[in-house]
Write a protein that holds these residues in place. Structure first.
Motif, PDB file in Angstrom:
ATOM      1  N   LEU A 148       8.553  18.039 -24.377  1.00  0.00           N
ATOM      2  CA  LEU A 148       9.717  17.386 -24.625  1.00  0.00           C
ATOM      3  C   LEU A 148       9.534  16.688 -25.918  1.00  0.00           C
ATOM      4  CD1 LEU A 148      12.750  16.350 -23.695  1.00  0.00           C
ATOM      5  CD2 LEU A 148      11.489  14.375 -22.888  1.00  0.00           C
ATOM      6  N   LEU A 149       8.559  16.209 -25.973  1.00  0.00           N
ATOM      7  CA  LEU A 149       8.060  15.520 -27.530  1.00  0.00           C
ATOM      8  C   LEU A 149       8.140  16.376 -28.490  1.00  0.00           C
ATOM      9  CD1 LEU A 149       5.106  12.940 -26.151  1.00  0.00           C
ATOM     10  CD2 LEU A 149       7.450  12.398 -27.300  1.00  0.00           C
ATOM     11  N   ALA A 150       7.425  17.645 -28.149  1.00  0.00           N
ATOM     12  CA  ALA A 150       6.766  18.496 -29.191  1.00  0.00           C
ATOM     13  C   ALA A 150       8.238  19.042 -29.886  1.00  0.00           C
ATOM     14  CB  ALA A 150       6.101  19.739 -29.114  1.00  0.00           C
ATOM     15  N   LEU A 151       9.257  19.336 -28.924  1.00  0.00           N
ATOM     16  CA  LEU A 151      10.548  20.115 -29.106  1.00  0.00           C
ATOM     17  C   LEU A 151      11.564  19.025 -29.797  1.00  0.00           C
ATOM     18  CD1 LEU A 151      10.972  22.464 -26.323  1.00  0.00           C
ATOM     19  CD2 LEU A 151       9.937  23.039 -28.396  1.00  0.00           C
ATOM     20  N   SER A 152      11.687  18.073 -29.264  1.00  0.00           N
ATOM     21  CA  SER A 152      12.857  17.152 -29.808  1.00  0.00           C
ATOM     22  C   SER A 152      12.222  16.436 -31.188  1.00  0.00           C
ATOM     23  CB  SER A 152      13.026  15.967 -28.822  1.00  0.00           C
ATOM     24  OG  SER A 152      11.710  15.240 -28.508  1.00  0.00           O
ATOM     25  N   LEU A 153      10.974  16.340 -31.361  1.00  0.00           N
ATOM     26  CA  LEU A 153      10.818  15.877 -32.830  1.00  0.00           C
ATOM     27  C   LEU A 153      10.311  17.017 -33.797  1.00  0.00           C
ATOM     28  CD1 LEU A 153       8.519  12.686 -31.265  1.00  0.00           C
ATOM     29  CD2 LEU A 153      11.053  12.753 -32.277  1.00  0.00           C
ATOM     30  N   CYS A 288       4.562  23.252 -38.664  1.00  0.00           N
ATOM     31  CA  CYS A 288       5.386  22.290 -37.943  1.00  0.00           C
ATOM     32  C   CYS A 288       4.182  21.433 -37.336  1.00  0.00           C
ATOM     33  CB  CYS A 288       6.445  22.588 -37.136  1.00  0.00           C
ATOM     34  SG  CYS A 288       7.559  23.123 -38.004  1.00  0.00           S
ATOM     35  N   PHE A 289       3.554  22.055 -36.419  1.00  0.00           N
ATOM     36  CA  PHE A 289       2.481  21.375 -35.310  1.00  0.00           C
ATOM     37  C   PHE A 289       1.222  21.608 -35.668  1.00  0.00           C
ATOM     38  CE2 PHE A 289       6.638  22.741 -33.185  1.00  0.00           C
ATOM     39  CZ  PHE A 289       7.117  21.635 -32.750  1.00  0.00           C
ATOM     40  N   GLY A 290       0.700  22.086 -36.811  1.00  0.00           N
ATOM     41  CA  GLY A 290      -0.721  22.263 -37.044  1.00  0.00           C
ATOM     42  C   GLY A 290      -1.341  22.830 -35.930  1.00  0.00           C
ATOM     43  N   PRO A 291      -2.713  22.381 -35.479  1.00  0.00           N
ATOM     44  CA  PRO A 291      -3.640  23.098 -34.603  1.00  0.00           C
ATOM     45  C   PRO A 291      -2.760  22.863 -33.218  1.00  0.00           C
ATOM     46  CG  PRO A 291      -4.859  21.843 -36.184  1.00  0.00           C
ATOM     47  CD  PRO A 291      -3.308  21.423 -36.478  1.00  0.00           C
ATOM     48  N   LEU A 295      -3.006  25.062 -29.437  1.00  0.00           N
ATOM     49  CA  LEU A 295      -3.226  24.421 -27.994  1.00  0.00           C
ATOM     50  C   LEU A 295      -2.265  24.578 -27.054  1.00  0.00           C
ATOM     51  CD1 LEU A 295      -5.214  21.343 -29.081  1.00  0.00           C
ATOM     52  CD2 LEU A 295      -6.091  23.156 -28.307  1.00  0.00           C
ATOM     53  N   MET A 296      -0.958  24.653 -27.507  1.00  0.00           N
ATOM     54  CA  MET A 296       0.044  24.734 -26.638  1.00  0.00           C
ATOM     55  C   MET A 296       0.257  26.103 -26.195  1.00  0.00           C
ATOM     56  SD  MET A 296       3.181  22.000 -28.001  1.00  0.00           S
ATOM     57  CE  MET A 296       3.133  22.522 -29.648  1.00  0.00           C
ATOM     58  N   ALA A 297       0.345  26.881 -26.982  1.00  0.00           N
ATOM     59  CA  ALA A 297       0.260  28.566 -27.013  1.00  0.00           C
ATOM     60  C   ALA A 297      -1.076  28.851 -26.154  1.00  0.00           C
ATOM     61  CB  ALA A 297       0.190  29.301 -28.245  1.00  0.00           C
ATOM     62  N   ALA A 298      -2.174  28.298 -26.228  1.00  0.00           N
ATOM     63  CA  ALA A 298      -3.128  28.784 -25.368  1.00  0.00           C
ATOM     64  C   ALA A 298      -2.883  28.038 -23.898  1.00  0.00           C
ATOM     65  CB  ALA A 298      -4.345  28.338 -25.837  1.00  0.00           C
TER      66      ALA A 298
END
Length: 330
Positions: A148-153, A288-291, A295-298
């Motif tokens: 939620l935080l990653a997508l909305s921001l 957008c999200f750097g490293p 981490l999210m993909a893994a």
């Protein structure tokens, strides 16, 4: 008289759940505040592309007011633009009577942003829930909150949020489709599968490129006969919803879409059929999200692997906090 036992420590699952909903409420209020600030302070005219989409919405409004019903489905091409599917432009119609419709669109796009981020959080919750034991279910709420935080921001989506682009609506319906695909247990359940078809239809009515994003998820319905039947029902629902527009506009839209796809290479962008072009979105996510993107993909890949292992016959069983085996959900 029996004495009540002393209260134990608060349940962690309840705490995680409350923290998620508190964060969600805070994000909604933050987005409302930022949208209001944008509408109050922005003075620039709309850029070329948003102006074209607002003009298309105006065409539909005039057709509606004049009773030209056929023109509500027959989209006229505009300079530099292929005809776009109409659903996003239909939703622009109520805003066109505002003093600055190009700013009021931030309120409409906020709804799409909430659908997108909410569906993404549900998707993360489902992936994590299917891969975790009952005693570790709090991780599902942590995963949902992180998504939620990653997508909305997301910086790119916040930029689209304030302009009249159909891309945010496309992202919302595609993400909702994937969440429902997982909820349908990859097309094992007919009801959620029909909802997948509804969201896919809305995605195709938002932008013609929806199929590129939806095909990997729809392929999950090809593995056995029962899934194929539900996949066919979902595709029929999407076709009933989106098919009429494509039936009347495909001959006008297709050559212009191909021309637009090749236009970027003349401006220095990678050509459509090169690897650099297909790596555009992964590179954008990394910027957008750097490293954190890796981490999210893994984490998503690991959760999907665990969920697949639990779904296989003889795979590790679900266990409750007491250690008792639980039947898989149907």
């Amino acid at each position: 008289m029996a004495v009540a036992p002393p209260a134990g420590p608060p349940d962690r699952l309840i705490l995680f759940r409350r923290a998620f909903f508190a964060a969600a409420a805070a994000l909604v209020f933050a987005q409302l505040y930022w949208s209001w600030q944008w509408i109050r302070t922005e003075r620039r005219p709309p850029a070329w592309d948003p102006a074209v989409h607002l003009g298309t919405g105006l065409d539909y409004r005039e057709a509606l007011m004049d009773g030209r019903w056929f023109d509500l489905i027959l989209t006229q091409a505009r300079p530099g633009h292929a005809p776009y599917p109409p659903f996003y432009h239909y939703s622009l119609i109520p805003l066109l009577s505002a003093d600055r419709p190009d700013l009021a669109v931030a309120g409409l796009n906020l709804a799409y942003l909430l659908i997108f981020s909410g569906a993404g959080a549900w998707l993360a919750w489902r992936i994590s829930e299917d891969s975790a034991a009952e005693s570790e279910r709090r991780r599902s709420w942590a995963a949902a909150g992180t998504a939620l935080l990653a997508l909305s921001l997301s910086p790119v989506l916040l930029g689209f949020h304030r302009q009249a682009f159909p891309d945010l609506a496309l992202a919302a319906w595609v993400t909702a489709s994937y969440a429902l695909i997982l909820h349908s247990q990859a097309f094992r359940r007919r009801g959620p599968a029909l909802l997948v078809g509804l969201c896919c239809g809305l995605a195709f009515l938002s932008k013609w490129s929806a199929g590129v994003y939806l095909l990997p998820g729809l392929a999950a319905g090809l593995f056995d006969r029962e899934r194929r039947k539900n996949l066919l029902a979902a595709c029929l629902a999407a076709a009933v919803l989106a098919g009429p527009w494509y039936l009347f506009n495909i001959w006008s839209a297709a050559p212009r879409v191909l021309h637009s796809a090749m236009l970027g290479s003349s401006e220095g962008d990678p050509s459509l059929w090169t690897g650099a072009n297909w790596l555009f979105y992964p590179r954008l996510l990394r910027r957008c999200f750097g490293p954190g993107f890796l981490l999210m993909a893994a984490g998503a890949a690991l959760s999907l692997r665990r969920a697949a292992a639990r779904a296989r016959p003889g795979g590790p069983p679900r266990r409750g906090s007491s250690g008792n085996e639980l039947e898989p959900r149907h």
